[in-house]
Design a protein around this motif. Structure first.
Motif, PDB file in Angstrom:
ATOM      1  N   ASN A  13      37.006  40.011  45.940  1.00 40.19           N
ATOM      2  CA  ASN A  13      36.357  38.838  46.545  1.00 40.19           C
ATOM      3  C   ASN A  13      35.857  37.803  45.552  1.00 40.19           C
ATOM      4  OD1 ASN A  13      36.639  38.689  49.267  1.00 40.19           O
ATOM      5  ND2 ASN A  13      35.103  40.281  49.643  1.00 40.19           N
ATOM      6  N   ILE A  15      36.159  34.817  42.933  1.00 39.27           N
ATOM      7  CA  ILE A  15      37.119  33.742  42.691  1.00 39.27           C
ATOM      8  C   ILE A  15      37.095  33.452  41.189  1.00 39.27           C
ATOM      9  CG2 ILE A  15      37.658  31.330  43.166  1.00 39.27           C
ATOM     10  CD1 ILE A  15      36.114  31.781  45.858  1.00 39.27           C
ATOM     11  N   LYS A  41      42.945  28.435  40.373  1.00 41.70           N
ATOM     12  CA  LYS A  41      41.928  29.381  40.874  1.00 41.70           C
ATOM     13  C   LYS A  41      42.572  30.417  41.785  1.00 41.70           C
ATOM     14  CE  LYS A  41      38.014  26.312  41.150  1.00 41.70           C
ATOM     15  NZ  LYS A  41      37.188  25.596  42.117  1.00 41.70           N
ATOM     16  N   ILE A  42      42.152  31.661  41.641  1.00 44.14           N
ATOM     17  CA  ILE A  42      42.634  32.720  42.530  1.00 44.14           C
ATOM     18  C   ILE A  42      41.467  33.573  43.004  1.00 44.14           C
ATOM     19  CG2 ILE A  42      44.932  32.831  41.514  1.00 44.14           C
ATOM     20  CD1 ILE A  42      44.098  35.149  39.856  1.00 44.14           C
ATOM     21  N   ARG A  43      41.672  34.226  44.146  1.00 47.85           N
ATOM     22  CA  ARG A  43      40.655  35.162  44.644  1.00 47.85           C
ATOM     23  C   ARG A  43      41.263  36.565  44.647  1.00 47.85           C
ATOM     24  NH1 ARG A  43      38.737  37.385  49.874  1.00 47.85           N
ATOM     25  NH2 ARG A  43      40.682  36.676  50.788  1.00 47.85           N
ATOM     26  N   THR A  45      41.772  40.010  46.247  1.00 48.94           N
ATOM     27  CA  THR A  45      41.529  40.577  47.567  1.00 48.94           C
ATOM     28  C   THR A  45      41.641  42.100  47.562  1.00 48.94           C
ATOM     29  OG1 THR A  45      43.797  40.537  48.361  1.00 48.94           O
ATOM     30  CG2 THR A  45      42.542  38.518  48.608  1.00 48.94           C
ATOM     31  N   LYS A  46      42.254  42.662  46.523  1.00 47.93           N
ATOM     32  CA  LYS A  46      42.277  44.122  46.419  1.00 47.93           C
ATOM     33  C   LYS A  46      42.363  44.500  44.959  1.00 47.93           C
ATOM     34  CE  LYS A  46      45.319  48.077  47.150  1.00 47.93           C
ATOM     35  NZ  LYS A  46      44.468  49.210  47.490  1.00 47.93           N
ATOM     36  N   ILE A  53      45.936  42.716  44.364  1.00 45.98           N
ATOM     37  CA  ILE A  53      46.392  41.620  45.220  1.00 45.98           C
ATOM     38  C   ILE A  53      45.474  40.426  45.016  1.00 45.98           C
ATOM     39  CG2 ILE A  53      46.917  40.862  47.560  1.00 45.98           C
ATOM     40  CD1 ILE A  53      47.405  43.693  48.353  1.00 45.98           C
ATOM     41  N   GLU A  55      44.731  36.192  46.095  1.00 50.94           N
ATOM     42  CA  GLU A  55      45.039  35.096  47.004  1.00 50.94           C
ATOM     43  C   GLU A  55      45.254  33.850  46.163  1.00 50.94           C
ATOM     44  OE1 GLU A  55      42.006  34.115  49.890  1.00 50.94           O
ATOM     45  OE2 GLU A  55      42.954  32.186  50.293  1.00 50.94           O
ATOM     46  N   ILE A  56      46.402  33.187  46.401  1.00 47.46           N
ATOM     47  CA  ILE A  56      46.684  31.956  45.683  1.00 47.46           C
ATOM     48  C   ILE A  56      47.279  30.954  46.666  1.00 47.46           C
ATOM     49  CG2 ILE A  56      48.835  33.051  44.877  1.00 47.46           C
ATOM     50  CD1 ILE A  56      47.174  30.283  42.936  1.00 47.46           C
TER      51      ILE A  56
ATOM     52  N   ARG B 100      52.651  26.122  48.430  1.00 48.14           N
ATOM     53  CA  ARG B 100      53.603  27.076  47.897  1.00 48.14           C
ATOM     54  C   ARG B 100      55.021  26.788  48.379  1.00 48.14           C
ATOM     55  NH1 ARG B 100      53.869  32.419  47.700  1.00 48.14           N
ATOM     56  NH2 ARG B 100      52.367  32.259  46.047  1.00 48.14           N
ATOM     57  N   PHE B 275      40.438  30.685  50.108  1.00 49.62           N
ATOM     58  CA  PHE B 275      39.552  31.750  49.668  1.00 49.62           C
ATOM     59  C   PHE B 275      38.633  32.282  50.751  1.00 49.62           C
ATOM     60  CE2 PHE B 275      40.087  29.283  45.542  1.00 49.62           C
ATOM     61  CZ  PHE B 275      41.247  29.969  45.262  1.00 49.62           C
ATOM     62  N   ASP B 281      43.642  40.342  55.733  1.00 46.20           N
ATOM     63  CA  ASP B 281      42.825  40.973  54.680  1.00 46.20           C
ATOM     64  C   ASP B 281      42.000  42.101  55.262  1.00 46.20           C
ATOM     65  OD1 ASP B 281      43.734  39.313  52.727  1.00 46.20           O
ATOM     66  OD2 ASP B 281      42.074  37.892  52.862  1.00 46.20           O
ATOM     67  N   PHE B 386      54.630  48.270  48.866  1.00 43.51           N
ATOM     68  CA  PHE B 386      53.448  48.103  48.024  1.00 43.51           C
ATOM     69  C   PHE B 386      52.739  49.443  47.819  1.00 43.51           C
ATOM     70  CE2 PHE B 386      48.878  47.648  47.821  1.00 43.51           C
ATOM     71  CZ  PHE B 386      48.697  46.756  46.779  1.00 43.51           C
TER      72      PHE B 386
END
Ligand SMILES: Nc1nc2c(ncn2[C@@H]2O[C@H](COP(=O)(O)OP(=O)(O)O)[C@@H](O)[C@H]2O)c(=O)[nH]1
Ligand SMILES: [Mg+2]
Lengths: 77, 670
Positions: A13, A15, A41-43, A45-46, A53, A55-56, B100, B275, B281, B386
């Motif tokens: 979680n 960032i 910037k990325i978040r 998530t796992k 993992i 988020e982008i 993207r 975000f 999720d 995965f």
């Protein structure tokens, strides 16, 4: 507190700002095509076992742990 | 190919999972044709629709993230765009991931002017509170932008009308905005462009694009150019620039495109929130949980196999009953009209039995691939790759290899074709060669039939699981073994996009099932049918002789001199195995022919095989040889006869060794 972290050491979680990717050319370029490159910037998530993992740009991308350890990031507050 | 004088060529291009195939299917319906790109093992899907008596030919280019030359998909795609000069290249973007998915549009616009952008999934975007202004996008990108949705039927009409107008009127402008890079890079591009122009162009590609690709270090472009003229001094300059700036120019160029896109999207879309924890999720907190992911995966796949097995059994029995009635009627009719015995035998035991062998496996294959399609369309299949990445990693493989294994349990041909998603060459070859270890639906039939004869239900189930486990073990162990023979190359680490969960759609499931089951029905169907005829021939010549005096009989008895002491396989057991080489479906029918002498096959087999013999037979048929359709697939996928030969002999040798060991031990114990 502008300390660099490896992506694998970042909590879920959070960032973060990508600072440097010191992986092979192919991996770097593939990541760049997906939008993961320096200054983005990325978040997370796992991040527990297995691939990480992030988020982008509204998408989720799994990155192997080996590769993730070569991505240095800056904490965003 | 068509009798319409006017033909328009339209290409569809997009990231994986943007709904490209959905739109393609909506536009072309059943007017589709799947082939291969010349010299490549990449699917080429073409289709068409007709509007105002004009023929619109659509090409579904492979799903890809970029147009660099990293994969065959990308090479095929850009070759097509420049060499076949489609009237229009339609980039399919996803409204929920615009930045993207428009990246590919930015790359394509450097390559050709004739680009249109379909922003798909507009229904989802609306649901997520996004407002997209296509006109703003259009203005900044310089090409037409259409907001569409594959779940809304009016989109199809709008797309058709757009394609027609784009070709016939000046209503739309095609002036792709030129991507401007940083000053340093622009100077390099100009200098390279000049050098290319001075020497006269040797390709169809636009000069600026070539220059950009040279900067990116694109091997395939550089090779083409170097064949024509000396570029050493260009490369020296590039190296100096890259060094002085400490940059990977390839990454740098992607970055520039993304930052341009970021501005464009920000000014044309309202309501985008980054975000935030999405619904997917939340679900993934459980599905991908470090403790729960494995039990859940095992449960899902167990249910998957149980449904495949139990749902298909009654259908198969029904078909079986129908066929034997039909075959009985035909036989009586032939006898009544005094047809020669050999003709009756050919029709009943050859042709009808052959068709039956194909028909009997269709229900199981269809149910199997329908369930896979549900998992795929919902987003679980990608996640199982995965989850399995960690396990597969222990054997030097990546999670995607797991998917080709799953596919192989239905039909090895489909499993072998599914290896196309495996990025590393060593992994891919190893998975191609060993896929036939995994029992396909045909061998499931043999296993279920024989274990049912010899063992109590619980023991049969246990044995079945052991056999499946053993086949998986062989695939994984072989990968380690093959690893020793390949140069240790730096494998591309796992980078995998995880799609959002979606409600599976009937239309997609139908389509995915049809394509895969179709492979089996068409390709394997021919082989099975021909193999059945072949078996009939071998076991009928000389005509009227008892089984042991036919060609097959002599062959079986010859081979059994070796196999009987070693593996416990006598001549009557050897013959079905020989017939099973071209198509495993033949094993059961051959057992039927050989053991139907006096009374029920089940009783006869039970009386003639010892337990060690039965286990030896089960183990041997499990892995001994890929069917001919699989061999053909190995050859197509590897393009190498040597690897195809390995694909045949490696399983055979492994099977003889493992079965010998097991049989000799069992003989001592039991
Ligand atoms: N809600 C919604 N779902 C869509 C739309 N287009 C495609 N999908 C779904 O998105 C998934 C991927 O679609 P597919 O056509 O296979 O994508 P491809 O990988 O680009 O060929 C499928 O589950 C489709 O049902 C759309 O416009 N709206
Ligand atoms: Mg598709």
């Amino acid at each position: 507190m502008n300390q660099l972290f490896r992506l694998i050491d970042v909590d879920v979680n959070k960032i973060v700002l990508v600072k440097e990717i010191s992986a092979g050319h192919k991996a770097q370029r593939f990541l760049a095509d997906l939008g993961i490159h320096e200054g983005e910037k990325i978040r997370i998530t796992k991040n527990d076992v297995g691939p990480i993992i992030v988020e982008i740009k509204g998408t989720r991308v799994a990155v192997g742990r080996g590769l993730a350890s070569k991505i240095s990031v800056l904490m965003e507050e | 190919m068509n009798d319409h004088s006017i033909e328009h060529k339209i290409a569809f291009l997009g990231n994986p999972n943007v709904g490209k195939s959905s739109l393609f299917n909506l536009l072309t319906h059943s007017h589709q044709h799947v082939g291969n790109w010349p010299g490549k093992t990449i699917e080429k899907k073409e289709g068409h629709f007709i509007l105002s008596d004009e023929f619109f030919s659509l090409i579904d280019l492979p799903g890809t993230y970029s147009l660099s030359a990293r994969s065959d998909e990308e090479i095929v795609t850009r070759k097509f765009i420049t060499e076949e000069e489609p009237n229009l290249v339609c980039i399919i973007a996803d409204a929920t991931r615009l930045e993207r998915t428009l990246f590919l549009a930015m790359q394509t616009m450097e390559l050709t002017k004739n680009v249109a952008i379909f922003v798909n999934m507009s229904d989802l975007a609306e649901k997520n509170g996004l407002t997209i202004h296509p006109k703003d996008l259009e203005k900044q990108l310089g090409v037409p932008v259409l907001l569409v949705s594959a779940v809304d039927d009016t989109s199809v009409l709008r797309i058709k009308k757009f394609l027609y107008d784009a070709i016939h009127t000046d209503k739309y402008e095609f002036n792709p905005a030129m991507m401007m890079y940083s000053t340093k890079i622009e100077l390099m591009i100009q200098s390279i462009s000049r050098q290319i122009e001075d020497r006269g162009s040797c390709t169809e590609y636009p000069t600026r694009w070539l220059a950009v690709k040279v900067l990116e270090g694109d091997e395939s472009v550089i090779e083409t150019l170097e064949a024509e003229y000396d570029l050493t001094n260009v490369f020296d300059k590039i190296k100096v620039l890259a060094k002085s700036e400490k940059l990977d120019l390839n990454v740098e160029l992607s970055k520039s495109k993304y930052s341009a896109l970021h501005k464009i999207v920000a000014s044309s879309v309202a309501g985008f929130t980054d975000f935030q924890e999405s619904r997917s999720d939340k679900v993934d907190k459980i599905i991908l949980n470090k403790f729960w992911s494995y039990p859940i995966l095992i449960a899902i796949y167990a249910v998957f196999f149980l449904i495949t097995f139990y749902a298909s059994t009654p259908i198969i029995n029904g078909i079986d009953l129908g066929i034997s009635k039909f075959s009985f009627l035909v036989e009586n009719w032939l006898i009544n009209i005094n047809s020669p015995a050999i003709l009756t035998s050919l029709i009943v035991n050859g042709i009808i039995a052959g068709i039956a062998a194909v028909l009997l496996f269709i229900p199981i294959i269809i149910i199997f691939y329908a369930l896979i399609a549900i998992m795929e369309d919902s987003g679980y299949l990608a996640r199982s790759a995965f989850i399995m990445d960690r396990v597969m990693g222990k054997f030097g493989l990546q999670g995607t290899a797991f998917l080709s294994m799953v596919m192989g349990f239905g039909c090895n041909v489909a499993g072998i074709m599914a290896t196309r998603t495996i990025k590393n060459e060593k992994d891919r070859i190893s998975m191609i060669i060993t896929n036939s270890f995994l029992p396909c639906a045909a061998r499931l039939g043999v296993i279920a039939f024989l274990t049912g004869i010899f063992f109590e239900p619980w023991l049969a189930a246990l044995l079945m699981l052991t056999l499946y486990g053993f086949s998986i073990f062989l695939v994984l162990a072989s990968s380690l073994l093959f690893g020793l023979f390949f140069k240790k190359s730096d494998p591309l680490p796992l980078i995998l996009e995880i799609p959002e969960y979606r409600r599976p759609r009937l239309r997609n499931i139908f389509h995915l099932t049809w394509t895969r089951a179709g492979i089996f029905i068409k390709k394997a169907g021919t082989f099975i049918f021909l193999a059945s005829l072949f078996i009939w021939l071998m076991s009928s010549i000389p005509f009227g002789a008892p089984p042991e005096r036919t060609i097959a009989g002599y062959l079986g008895r010859g081979i059994s001199y070796v196999t009987e002491p070693l593996l416990g396989l006598d001549w009557k057991m050897v013959i079905p195995l020989i017939f099973g080489i071209p198509a495993k479906e033949a094993i059961i029918s051959a057992l039927g022919i050989l053991y139907s002498t006096g009374g029920s096959i089940i009783e006869v087999i039970k009386a003639s095989w010892s337990i060690p013999q039965a286990i030896s037979f089960l183990l041997f048929q499990l892995t001994y040889a890929p069917c001919f359709a699989s061999l053909a697939a190995i050859r197509t996928e590897t393009k190498s006869w040597k690897l195809t030969a390995i694909g045949f002999f490696y399983p055979l040798i492994v099977t003889i060794l493992s079965t010998t060991v097991v049989f000799q031990i069992l003989k001592l114990v039991i």
